[in-house]
Design a protein around this motif. Structure first.
Motif, short mmCIF file in Angstrom:
data_model
loop_
_atom_site.label_atom_id
_atom_site.label_comp_id
_atom_site.label_asym_id
_atom_site.label_seq_id
_atom_site.Cartn_x
_atom_site.Cartn_y
_atom_site.Cartn_z
N LEU A 54 -4.06 6.40 1.87
CA LEU A 54 -3.98 6.81 0.48
C LEU A 54 -5.30 7.41 0.04
O LEU A 54 -6.35 7.04 0.53
CB LEU A 54 -3.57 5.66 -0.44
N GLU A 93 4.23 1.27 -1.55
CA GLU A 93 4.05 2.71 -1.76
C GLU A 93 4.42 3.11 -3.19
O GLU A 93 3.68 3.86 -3.85
CB GLU A 93 4.90 3.50 -0.77
N LEU A 149 1.88 4.81 -5.91
CA LEU A 149 2.15 6.14 -6.47
C LEU A 149 2.23 6.13 -7.99
O LEU A 149 2.11 7.18 -8.62
CB LEU A 149 3.42 6.72 -5.85
N THR A 197 -2.40 9.49 -3.92
CA THR A 197 -1.39 10.05 -3.03
C THR A 197 -1.26 9.13 -1.82
O THR A 197 -2.23 8.47 -1.44
CB THR A 197 -1.74 11.48 -2.55
N LYS A 257 0.58 8.60 2.20
CA LYS A 257 1.30 9.03 3.39
C LYS A 257 1.36 7.83 4.33
O LYS A 257 0.43 7.02 4.35
CB LYS A 257 0.59 10.18 4.12
#
Length: 82
Positions: free
Chosen positions: A8, A66, A70, A76, A78
């Motif tokens: 992140l 997650e 967010l 951000t 992934k």
């Protein structure tokens, strides 16, 4: 259980890191390893932070983490499952 690597970014780090820390603490039992990175020099400190997480958990718990990350402005996320 799956092994997940999550990355992140936080930008600006100084403004949003406390909220990210709260989320990570809430989900701390599924985080095996956490590495925090940001560029620094003798006269400056980067406002873009990167956190790498090694997670061992069911996929629904990873999705919950997650989603909460967010919801923090400037973050951000992934991830990949191994």
């Amino acid at each position: 259980m799956e092994t997940t690597i999550m990355a992140l970014t936080i930008d600006p780090r100084s403004a949003h890191a406390p909220q990210v820390q709260t989320v990570l603490t809430k989900h701390g039992c599924i985080i095996k390893t956490r590495i925090g990175l940001h560029e620094t020099s003798s006269d400056s400190c980067s406002e873009r932070g990167i956190i790498l997480l090694h997670i061992n958990s069911a996929s629904d718990e990873v999705k919950d983490l997650e989603k909460e990350l967010l919801n923090v402005e400037g973050v951000t996320v992934k991830h990949m499952s191994l």
